[in-house]
Scaffold this active site. Structure first.
Site, PDB file in Angstrom:
ATOM      1  N   CYS A   1       0.815  -1.219   0.000  1.00 15.12           N
ATOM      2  CA  CYS A   1       0.000   0.000   0.000  1.00 15.12           C
ATOM      3  C   CYS A   1       0.852   1.275   0.000  1.00 15.12           C
ATOM      4  O   CYS A   1       1.907   1.312   0.627  1.00 15.12           O
ATOM      5  CB  CYS A   1      -0.875   0.053   1.227  1.00 15.12           C
ATOM      6  SG  CYS A   1      -1.903  -1.386   1.444  1.00 15.12           S
TER       7      CYS A   1
ATOM      8  N   GLU B   1      18.381 -17.735  -6.533  1.00 18.33           N
ATOM      9  CA  GLU B   1      17.959 -16.392  -6.953  1.00 18.33           C
ATOM     10  C   GLU B   1      17.447 -16.422  -8.399  1.00 18.33           C
ATOM     11  O   GLU B   1      16.452 -15.769  -8.733  1.00 18.33           O
ATOM     12  CB  GLU B   1      19.136 -15.408  -6.778  1.00 18.33           C
ATOM     13  CG  GLU B   1      18.908 -13.998  -7.274  1.00 18.33           C
ATOM     14  CD  GLU B   1      17.760 -13.249  -6.599  1.00 18.33           C
ATOM     15  OE1 GLU B   1      17.182 -13.746  -5.625  1.00 18.33           O
ATOM     16  OE2 GLU B   1      17.424 -12.162  -7.100  1.00 18.33           O
TER      17      GLU B   1
ATOM     18  N   ARG C   1       5.298  -0.098  -5.823  1.00 12.97           N
ATOM     19  CA  ARG C   1       5.224  -0.833  -4.552  1.00 12.97           C
ATOM     20  C   ARG C   1       4.277  -2.028  -4.643  1.00 12.97           C
ATOM     21  O   ARG C   1       4.329  -2.921  -3.807  1.00 12.97           O
ATOM     22  CB  ARG C   1       4.737   0.107  -3.437  1.00 12.97           C
ATOM     23  CG  ARG C   1       5.714   1.216  -3.133  1.00 12.97           C
ATOM     24  CD  ARG C   1       5.062   2.286  -2.287  1.00 12.97           C
ATOM     25  NE  ARG C   1       4.793   1.851  -0.930  1.00 12.97           N
ATOM     26  CZ  ARG C   1       5.606   2.019   0.102  1.00 12.97           C
ATOM     27  NH1 ARG C   1       6.764   2.616  -0.081  1.00 12.97           N
ATOM     28  NH2 ARG C   1       5.279   1.610   1.303  1.00 12.97           N
TER      29      ARG C   1
ATOM     30  N   TRP D   1      -2.957  -2.787  -1.576  1.00 14.72           N
ATOM     31  CA  TRP D   1      -2.554  -4.166  -1.875  1.00 14.72           C
ATOM     32  C   TRP D   1      -3.340  -5.026  -0.897  1.00 14.72           C
ATOM     33  O   TRP D   1      -3.134  -4.952   0.312  1.00 14.72           O
ATOM     34  CB  TRP D   1      -1.049  -4.314  -1.668  1.00 14.72           C
ATOM     35  CG  TRP D   1      -0.475  -5.615  -2.120  1.00 14.72           C
ATOM     36  CD1 TRP D   1      -0.123  -5.967  -3.395  1.00 14.72           C
ATOM     37  CD2 TRP D   1      -0.135  -6.739  -1.297  1.00 14.72           C
ATOM     38  NE1 TRP D   1       0.389  -7.240  -3.409  1.00 14.72           N
ATOM     39  CE2 TRP D   1       0.398  -7.734  -2.137  1.00 14.72           C
ATOM     40  CE3 TRP D   1      -0.244  -7.007   0.070  1.00 14.72           C
ATOM     41  CZ2 TRP D   1       0.832  -8.972  -1.674  1.00 14.72           C
ATOM     42  CZ3 TRP D   1       0.185  -8.240   0.543  1.00 14.72           C
ATOM     43  CH2 TRP D   1       0.715  -9.200  -0.336  1.00 14.72           C
TER      44      TRP D   1
ATOM     45  N   LYS E   1       6.361  -4.447  -3.786  1.00 13.63           N
ATOM     46  CA  LYS E   1       7.790  -4.129  -3.690  1.00 13.63           C
ATOM     47  C   LYS E   1       8.264  -4.104  -2.239  1.00 13.63           C
ATOM     48  O   LYS E   1       9.286  -4.660  -1.904  1.00 13.63           O
ATOM     49  CB  LYS E   1       8.050  -2.785  -4.365  1.00 13.63           C
ATOM     50  CG  LYS E   1       9.504  -2.373  -4.374  1.00 13.63           C
ATOM     51  CD  LYS E   1      10.320  -3.262  -5.279  1.00 13.63           C
ATOM     52  CE  LYS E   1      11.803  -2.977  -5.218  1.00 13.63           C
ATOM     53  NZ  LYS E   1      12.572  -4.089  -5.787  1.00 13.63           N
TER      54      LYS E   1
ATOM     55  N   ASN F   1      -1.858   2.189   5.650  1.00  7.32           N
ATOM     56  CA  ASN F   1      -0.871   1.215   5.175  1.00  7.32           C
ATOM     57  C   ASN F   1      -0.480   0.360   6.379  1.00  7.32           C
ATOM     58  O   ASN F   1      -0.186   0.895   7.431  1.00  7.32           O
ATOM     59  CB  ASN F   1       0.348   1.992   4.641  1.00  7.32           C
ATOM     60  CG  ASN F   1       1.461   1.079   4.174  1.00  7.32           C
ATOM     61  OD1 ASN F   1       1.291  -0.127   4.107  1.00  7.32           O
ATOM     62  ND2 ASN F   1       2.597   1.670   3.856  1.00  7.32           N
ATOM     63  N   GLY F   2      -0.532  -0.968   6.240  1.00  4.09           N
ATOM     64  CA  GLY F   2      -0.183  -1.840   7.365  1.00  4.09           C
ATOM     65  C   GLY F   2      -1.374  -2.681   7.784  1.00  4.09           C
ATOM     66  O   GLY F   2      -2.336  -2.831   7.031  1.00  4.09           O
TER      67      GLY F   2
ATOM     68  N   LYS G   1      13.717 -15.281  -9.562  1.00  3.25           N
ATOM     69  CA  LYS G   1      13.469 -14.266 -10.602  1.00  3.25           C
ATOM     70  C   LYS G   1      12.527 -14.818 -11.667  1.00  3.25           C
ATOM     71  O   LYS G   1      11.589 -14.158 -12.087  1.00  3.25           O
ATOM     72  CB  LYS G   1      14.780 -13.828 -11.290  1.00  3.25           C
ATOM     73  CG  LYS G   1      15.724 -12.974 -10.491  1.00  3.25           C
ATOM     74  CD  LYS G   1      15.266 -11.559 -10.258  1.00  3.25           C
ATOM     75  CE  LYS G   1      14.489 -11.425  -8.983  1.00  3.25           C
ATOM     76  NZ  LYS G   1      15.218 -11.091  -7.788  1.00  3.25           N
TER      77      LYS G   1
ATOM     78  N   HIS H   1      19.057 -37.131  -5.181  1.00  3.94           N
ATOM     79  CA  HIS H   1      18.324 -37.490  -3.957  1.00  3.94           C
ATOM     80  C   HIS H   1      16.833 -37.186  -4.089  1.00  3.94           C
ATOM     81  O   HIS H   1      16.133 -37.116  -3.082  1.00  3.94           O
ATOM     82  CB  HIS H   1      18.923 -36.756  -2.752  1.00  3.94           C
ATOM     83  CG  HIS H   1      20.348 -37.133  -2.487  1.00  3.94           C
ATOM     84  ND1 HIS H   1      20.715 -38.385  -2.043  1.00  3.94           N
ATOM     85  CD2 HIS H   1      21.502 -36.440  -2.670  1.00  3.94           C
ATOM     86  CE1 HIS H   1      22.027 -38.443  -1.923  1.00  3.94           C
ATOM     87  NE2 HIS H   1      22.538 -37.270  -2.306  1.00  3.94           N
TER      88      HIS H   1
ATOM     89  N   GLU I   1       8.877 -15.267 -10.321  1.00  9.20           N
ATOM     90  CA  GLU I   1       8.095 -14.077  -9.959  1.00  9.20           C
ATOM     91  C   GLU I   1       7.697 -13.240 -11.165  1.00  9.20           C
ATOM     92  O   GLU I   1       6.618 -12.647 -11.150  1.00  9.20           O
ATOM     93  CB  GLU I   1       8.765 -13.235  -8.867  1.00  9.20           C
ATOM     94  CG  GLU I   1      10.041 -12.543  -9.233  1.00  9.20           C
ATOM     95  CD  GLU I   1      10.639 -11.784  -8.055  1.00  9.20           C
ATOM     96  OE1 GLU I   1       9.915 -11.251  -7.226  1.00  9.20           O
ATOM     97  OE2 GLU I   1      11.881 -11.724  -7.985  1.00  9.20           O
TER      98      GLU I   1
END
Ligand code: F6R
Length: 613
Positions: free
Chosen positions: A2, A486, A27, A74, A608, A102-103, A490, A509, A493
């Site tokens: 948010c 990583e 964000r 969000w 973000k 926000n939160g 990438k 394994h 996402e």
């Protein structure tokens, strides 16, 4: 996650609110809204919409006022919908209160029950709506907007930033923070608020960073800031270093692409102090770093996502080069785990944003357990993480707008390698010539990064081969295993291809069962001491019909053959090889996403800056 903006302006504030929201789009959000208070007729008007800010802009085109608040949401509590979009409003007894938030309000259920008993009717599924009604209730009881907000904030649990306006206080903007960021921009007889400085940049560079628990009350005449105890507080006005260029796209198609190609400069900026020095010194991490780092006997690194991968690379460096026992843990696990903390542990938190709720909470958990030595590696000065840590190292990547982290990761690695050298020197594990050699490797890094990025045209040719794949496997060994992790993160996402990474020795394994001609296997294959072992693992893949995509070094003895594609990186960086080897993986995921037509900079469901749990 948010974003909040708000303003008291001399002319119509709506264009600023929309521009500010657009600058916070990176964000991550799924709906947007704004409310304005007309200072003349005391009316509050609201516009909200699902989807992009440009949609809201159309809805808000007719609005005109000098005071307003706005928000990108969000979704956490309740689906993305117009009725769940902020601002939320409480109306009755002849006036209205409206809020953006926000939160997360953790005790929203209990507060909602109390408000419903008092007759308040809820129109959304959000936790935010309780704030509007709670403040309204207190204003009905006689408090003004400021006092009502202060009293409400004291009753609310959780981490949040809020901004409110009311038709009963038509000249007044009230806003506050407790655990989530909020900044004030000071203009010429104008005032702005925002979740981060990038939203303010078009208006002012004069910034006030609110402290934890601060609540501000602004009119077009004055600004007052009250601390967590309600006392009038003085907060310094600082000049933001952010430039408009840093947040503009320039000639690039996407921010992710821009940020991939900014890595050489970002690393050079981050290492400026190191590169100019003849020798490495602890003060790079803070004026009092030397006595602290001298006491350290082990290290615990806490982080999330990509920052966790940077931590995982650093573990290899810190143990092999500096000889410091190092443990790396996902922040969201550590914060709730009963763990043992040995004396003289240095707790390092790594975060691009410095506002990640789990990482911050993990740091506070460590502090509560009595940890004394803390260091944050972060890209945002004045962030909550930086303020909560004793020692700090600011990466100088510049604003990272693309949701998928790229330049933040490689600059974190540059910082962590610097720390490795400092620790190695303190522990007497670095001879003069070694120090000179490793410093030379660091100095060469920006040039090596630029050289390796020249591989892009070759990677573009590979991208279509992934477009119709549903899964992919990434392999690496040793310090390059976290680079495989990583690479997989990438790819998943931004292209939505399911990707997993394994330490190549683990293949037999279990994951080898997945390998067939539909499973592309991407291997990170530097010419290091483990290359022969890795080659055996790759044989196991080929023998099962798997298609291999190998990123090798210039001198790795590997050649392409049917079902085996090989690209060679054009430069070396010794111990810093993980920084070079992540670059083609970033480019691969970017170009696969382009072929698939996904929203590269704002992938679905992601934010973000993850300021909620
Ligand atoms: C992935 C990504 C995330 C972040 C994670 C932590 O590309 O960006 O995994 O790394 O959310 O964020 P920071 O580093 O801001 O704490």
């Amino acid at each position: 996650m948010c974003g909040i903006v708000g303003a008291i302006t001399r002319t119509n504030c709506v264009p600023f609110l929309i521009d500010g929201l657009k600058r916070l789009e990176y964000r991550g959000y799924d709906s947007a809204g704004l409310a304005i208070a007309n200072m003349e007729d005391h009316q509050i008007q609201r516009a909200r919409s699902v989807g992009r800010v440009s949609e809201l802009e159309l809805h808000a085109a007719y609005l005109d006022a000098r005071l307003g608040i706005a928000h990108t949401r969000w979704a956490t509590h309740g689906i993305p919908s117009e009725r769940n979009a902020h601002p939320h409003m409480s109306e009755g007894k002849g006036f209205a209160v409206t809020v953006v938030h926000n939160g997360i309000i953790e005790n929203h259920d209990e507060v909602r029950r109390r408000l419903m008993v008092d007759g308040y009717v809820f129109h959304s599924d959000t936790d935010t709506e309780v704030i509007a009604h709670l403040v309204h209730q207190k204003m009905v009881a006689g408090a003004d907007l400021l006092a009502a907000t202060q009293a409400a904030a004291a009753e609310l649990h959780g981490a949040f930033a809020i901004a409110l306006i009311s038709s009963n206080a038509p000249n007044t903007l009230v806003a506050g923070r407790k655990g989530a960021p909020l900044l004030v921009g000071v203009g010429d007889a104008e005032l702005f608020i925002a979740s981060d400085a990038s939203a303010l940049i078009s208006q002012t560079k004069k910034i006030i960073y609110l402290e934890e628990g601060d609540i501000l009350c602004a009119t077009d005449k004055n600004l007052r800031i009250f601390d967590a105890r309600g006392n009038l507080a003085q907060r310094p006005v600082v000049t933001s270093q952010l430039s408009a260029d840093a947040v503009d796209l320039g000639p690039y198609q996407h921010y992710m692409q821009k940020e991939i190609f900014e890595q050489s400069g970002a690393i050079a900026a981050t290492l400026e102090m190191v590169s100019n020095a003849q020798s490495i010194n602890p003060e790079l991490f803070g004026a009092d770093a030397s006595p602290i780092l001298n006491q350290v006997s082990q290290i615990l690194i806490l982080a999330c996502g990509t920052s966790f991968h940077a931590a995982s690379v650093a573990r290899y460096w810190l143990e092999s080069i500096a000889g410091v026992p190092t443990v790396v843990e996902i922040a969201s696990e550590y914060r709730y785990r009963e763990s043992v903390c040995l004396p003289n542990t240095l707790v390092i938190t790594i975060s691009q944003s410095g506002e990640t709720a789990d990482t911050l909470a993990a740091l506070h958990h460590a502090l509560a357990m009595g940890v004394e030595h803390t260091l944050s590696i972060c890209n945002v000065p004045e962030s909550a993480l930086i303020r909560a840590s004793r020692l700090k190292f600011l990466t100088r990547a510049g604003p990272e707008i693309g949701v998928a982290s790229t330049k933040a990761f490689t600059t974190q690695l540059a910082a962590l390698f610097t720390l490795t050298l400092v620790m190695a020197k303190i522990r007497g594990r670095l001879s003069g010539p070694q120090e000179g050699m490793l410093l030379a490797q660091l100095r060469h890094l920006p040039a090596a990064v630029a050289k390796v990025l020249e591989i892009e045209p070759e990677i573009k040719k590979w991208a279509p081969l992934f477009a119709n794949k549903e899964h992919a496997l990434f392999l690496g060994r040793g310090v390059h295993y976290p680079i495989a992790l990583e690479g997989a993160l990438k790819l998943k996402e931004i292209s939505y291809i399911h990707a997993e990474a394994y330490a190549a020795g683990e293949l037999k394994h279990g994951p080898l069962a997945l390998v067939d001609s539909n499973m592309p296997v991407i291997a990170v294959a530097p010419n290091d001491t483990l290359i022969e072992k890795l080659k055996s693992n790759l044989q196991e893949v080929s023998a099962r019909g798997g298609e291999l995509f190998i990123f090798a070094d210039r001198d790795t003895k590997l050649t392409a053959s049917p079902g085996v594609h090989v690209l060679k990186l054009l430069d070396h960086a010794g111990h810093l090889s993980p920084i070079l080897h992540v670059l083609p993986l970033q480019l691969l995921s970017y170009h696969v996403a382009l072929v698939k037509g996904t929203d590269v900079d704002k992938p679905r469901n992601l934010a973000k800056s993850v300021t909620v749990e």
